[in-house]
Design a protein around this motif. Structure first.
Motif, PDB file in Angstrom:
ATOM      1  N   GLU A 173      -4.382   8.389  -1.434  1.00  0.00           N
ATOM      2  CA  GLU A 173      -3.029   7.832  -1.424  1.00  0.00           C
ATOM      3  C   GLU A 173      -2.794   6.989  -0.159  1.00  0.00           C
ATOM      4  OE1 GLU A 173       1.449   9.553  -0.981  1.00  0.00           O
ATOM      5  OE2 GLU A 173       0.134  10.616  -2.383  1.00  0.00           O
ATOM      6  N   LEU A 174      -3.262   7.478   0.965  1.00  0.00           N
ATOM      7  CA  LEU A 174      -3.110   6.723   2.211  1.00  0.00           C
ATOM      8  C   LEU A 174      -3.911   5.429   2.150  1.00  0.00           C
ATOM      9  CD1 LEU A 174      -2.111   6.342   5.083  1.00  0.00           C
ATOM     10  CD2 LEU A 174      -3.975   7.837   5.870  1.00  0.00           C
ATOM     11  N   LYS A 175      -5.123   5.496   1.616  1.00  0.00           N
ATOM     12  CA  LYS A 175      -5.954   4.293   1.488  1.00  0.00           C
ATOM     13  C   LYS A 175      -5.254   3.251   0.622  1.00  0.00           C
ATOM     14  CE  LYS A 175      -9.692   1.731   1.540  1.00  0.00           C
ATOM     15  NZ  LYS A 175      -9.456   0.429   2.093  1.00  0.00           N
ATOM     16  N   GLU A 176      -4.640   3.694  -0.466  1.00  0.00           N
ATOM     17  CA  GLU A 176      -3.912   2.771  -1.342  1.00  0.00           C
ATOM     18  C   GLU A 176      -2.753   2.116  -0.603  1.00  0.00           C
ATOM     19  OE1 GLU A 176      -2.802   4.983  -4.821  1.00  0.00           O
ATOM     20  OE2 GLU A 176      -4.892   5.421  -5.331  1.00  0.00           O
ATOM     21  N   LYS A 177      -2.020   2.918   0.170  1.00  0.00           N
ATOM     22  CA  LYS A 177      -0.888   2.376   0.933  1.00  0.00           C
ATOM     23  C   LYS A 177      -1.366   1.373   1.984  1.00  0.00           C
ATOM     24  CE  LYS A 177       2.161   6.374   0.396  1.00  0.00           C
ATOM     25  NZ  LYS A 177       2.837   7.484   1.087  1.00  0.00           N
ATOM     26  N   LEU A 178      -2.484   1.674   2.627  1.00  0.00           N
ATOM     27  CA  LEU A 178      -3.039   0.751   3.626  1.00  0.00           C
ATOM     28  C   LEU A 178      -3.442  -0.572   2.969  1.00  0.00           C
ATOM     29  CD1 LEU A 178      -5.232   3.295   5.605  1.00  0.00           C
ATOM     30  CD2 LEU A 178      -3.250   2.064   6.507  1.00  0.00           C
ATOM     31  N   ASP A 179      -4.068  -0.477   1.802  1.00  0.00           N
ATOM     32  CA  ASP A 179      -4.472  -1.683   1.077  1.00  0.00           C
ATOM     33  C   ASP A 179      -3.257  -2.497   0.650  1.00  0.00           C
ATOM     34  OD1 ASP A 179      -7.135  -1.023   1.372  1.00  0.00           O
ATOM     35  OD2 ASP A 179      -7.338  -0.170  -0.649  1.00  0.00           O
ATOM     36  N   GLN A 180      -2.232  -1.823   0.135  1.00  0.00           N
ATOM     37  CA  GLN A 180      -1.021  -2.516  -0.306  1.00  0.00           C
ATOM     38  C   GLN A 180      -0.327  -3.207   0.866  1.00  0.00           C
ATOM     39  OE1 GLN A 180       1.308   0.517  -2.209  1.00  0.00           O
ATOM     40  NE2 GLN A 180       0.091   0.492  -4.097  1.00  0.00           N
ATOM     41  N   ALA A 181      -0.348  -2.581   2.007  1.00  0.00           N
ATOM     42  CA  ALA A 181       0.305  -3.150   3.190  1.00  0.00           C
ATOM     43  C   ALA A 181      -0.598  -4.139   3.924  1.00  0.00           C
ATOM     44  CB  ALA A 181       0.723  -2.031   4.140  1.00  0.00           C
ATOM     45  N   GLU A 182      -1.803  -4.322   3.400  1.00  0.00           N
ATOM     46  CA  GLU A 182      -2.789  -5.226   4.001  1.00  0.00           C
ATOM     47  C   GLU A 182      -3.030  -4.910   5.480  1.00  0.00           C
ATOM     48  OE1 GLU A 182      -1.736  -9.272   3.164  1.00  0.00           O
ATOM     49  OE2 GLU A 182      -1.724  -8.958   1.005  1.00  0.00           O
TER      50      GLU A 182
END
Length: 75
Positions: free
Chosen positions: A12-21
């Motif tokens: 979930e954190l990885k996804e958020k990091l990717d979304q926030a670039e």
């Protein structure tokens, strides 16, 4: 020269990091540098306190003042 450091994080954190670039490498590098800087500062503070305590035991403020006054008189 550089070394690779890795860490496991929740998906979930990885996804958020990717979304926030987020540039994860940069964030980690900066965080590690800040941590090292803080620990060095803490160690220097501790060393300064130790030195100050040792100095207080061997040299009294009055002795320093007297030495300075004596030196001023010699000039």
């Amino acid at each position: 020269m550089s070394t690779t450091v890795s860490a496991k994080i929740p998906d979930e954190l990885k996804e958020k990091l990717d979304q926030a670039e987020v540039n994860v490498s940069s964030v980690i590098r900066n965080a590690l540098e800040a941590e090292v800087t803080e620990r060095r500062r803490e160690q220097l503070q501790q060393d300064a306190t130790t030195f100050s305590d040792a100095l207080d035991e061997t040299v009294r403020t009055g002795d320093i003042v007297a030495a300075v006054r004596e030196t001023r008189g010699e000039q």
